[in-house]
Design a protein around this motif. Structure first.
Motif: not given
Lengths: 253, 225
Positions: A43-44, A74-79, A81-85
């Motif tokens: 999704f992200f 924006g792009a790095l915030t999502i990145a 979040i994904k890395a944290t998951l």
């Protein structure tokens, strides 16, 4: 041998205590959790790609200039979040002994120091040395390729006649297509086709880019001197609109 | 395949007779130490890629136009597909660890096969649709650069960062695939199970790191203009 046989508390078939649930530190992650994490990651990924496309579409459709930092943040915030998951669930840091997580976090602190101080240094030099602002912010003239100093270099030695690689490649194309006016016309036609295909054209605020998020003090000195024909030079400046800072410094050379 | 008799009768899998090395107090200690060692190694990997990210940040600060132009020449489509491929492979390798822990031998192997297929697909897409066409068009790093339609004199530098970043990442994909192939061969011998899955887990950690790096490379190279 007697040493580990003395550990009678350990079940030989289940030494980690998965069945007895006595050892909470070796968790078997529920497959539904893993699947949910995968779906969140997908999704992200769609979100960040769509946001990037939407940003370009809005900038193009409504002729607005979107500051470059928006797409970066924006792009790095999502990145992140994904890395944290990934690190918490796939790499199991959430369920692990804290030592592994501490090791990883310290590594990230080192990474932050490394990147942060490099950026701080580069971004603040013009505050200390006023005269360095113009050169350091915009960069060098990228002509060092023609000046082969030293022997430690990777790749072929190309004599570019003191042109930079971009101009050298351009001239090579022109020469291969008849040279002179014929070659130049061929190059211009091909260049227009190429720009239309990739959307690199700089007419008006089509692309948002990082230029608008950092301070720029002028064009690289002597960048387009002599090696580019006069009409091409003019065309480049008229194309460079949209706050690139090129037009206001064109008197430099 | 070993054919030992267990107390309960029937053929026993090799993992059932696994004993930790004698210098460890318990299998749990051995596992924890191996995992910590893998994490320490992963930090060095992060710092290896940190150099590339730092080069990206600095040269982007210096030549924002060149990076915007270069990024526009990449096809977001292939970056997106490869991101999905790596995320799916990360999921399957996490499932493989779970299967080893639960002694689901068949699904352990299936998950590793899917992961290896994803690794091959990633490298195939990278080379067929990105590296080979770009290189042949002259979009090359540094002194190899031979592309007549660039706008900014620093675009060879952008390609240097692109090839270094994705190239070292692709190398890690291949190394990770090699590790997982080894795990697969051993899984076929029945070596992994609830008593012994350390190597499955540490290989999986390595594979997740490859995924982690790509999670940052994808937006930095393809999305940010």
């Amino acid at each position: 041998m007697t040493h580990h046989q003395a550990q009678t508390a350990i079940d030989e078939l289940d030494p980690h205590g998965f069945q007895s649930e006595s050892h909470g530190d070796h968790v078997i992650v529920d497959w539904r959790v893993l699947l949910a994490v995968l779906l969140a990651l997908l999704f992200f990924t769609v979100l960040t790609t769509a946001a990037s496309a939407a940003e370009r579409w809005i900038a193009h459709e409504f002729m607005v200039t979107i500051p470059g930092w928006i797409s970066v943040v924006g792009a790095l915030t999502i990145a992140v979040i994904k890395a944290t998951l990934v690190s918490m669930y796939f790499m199991q840091l959430r369920y692990d002994k804290p030592l592994n997580a501490i090791v990883f976090v310290f590594c990230l602190v080192a990474l932050a120091i490394f990147l942060g101080f490099s950026a701080l240094d580069l971004g603040a030099r013009d505050l200390v040395y006023d005269y360095k602002g113009g050169v350091l912010t915009v960069g060098g003239n990228a002509q060092s390729v023609g000046q082969t100093g030293g022997h430690a270099r990777l790749g072929p030695r190309v004599n570019t006649m003191n042109r930079n690689m971009v101009e050298y490649a351009r001239q090579k194309f022109i020469d291969e297509h008849g040279g002179g006016e014929v070659g130049l016309a061929a190059w211009k036609a091909e260049m227009a086709r190429h720009d239309a295909k990739h959307g690199v054209v700089h007419e008006g605020p089509v692309l948002s880019d990082a230029n608008r998020s950092i301070r720029r003090t002028g064009i690289t000195p002597h960048l387009y001197d002599e090696s580019v024909p006069a009409d091409e030079h003019a065309a480049h400046e008229s194309n460079a609109g949209g706050g690139h800072g090129d037009a206001d410094s064109s008197g430099d050379h | 395949m070993t054919t030992m008799e267990t107390k309960t009768g029937g053929k026993s899998m090799p993992w059932e007779s696994y004993h930790h090395e004698p210098h460890w107090r318990s299998a749990s200690d051995e596992f924890d130490a191996a995992k910590l060692g893998m994490w320490l190694f992963l930090t060095t990997e992060v710092l290896l890629f940190a150099g590339i990210f730092c080069a990206y940040a600095i040269f982007r600060m210096l030549y924002p136009e060149a990076f915007a132009n270069g990024s526009a020449l990449l096809d977001v489509k292939f970056g997106f597909i490869n991101t999905v491929v790596l995320l799916v492979s990360s999921f399957t390798v996490a499932m493989a660890v779970r299967c080893a822990q639960l002694n689901q031998q068949f699904w352990l192997k299936v998950n590793i096969y899917i992961t290896l297929f994803c690794a091959a697909l990633f490298v195939f897409i990278k080379f067929t649709f990105e590296y080979i066409p770009k290189w042949s068009e002259g979009k090359r790093p540094g002194a190899f650069f031979d592309y007549p339609f660039a706008h900014h004199p620093a675009e060879p530098l952008w390609w240097a960062v692109y090839y270094c970043g994705t190239g070292i990442h692709a190398l890690h994909v291949l190394i990770g695939a090699g590790l997982l192939t080894w795990v697969l061969v051993r899984a076929h011998k029945g070596i992994y199970g609830p008593k012994n899955y350390t190597m499955v887990e540490t290989s999986a950690l390595y594979w997740h790191l490859v995924d982690l790096v790509w999670i940052f490379l994808f937006p930095l190279l393809y999305l940010i203009h």
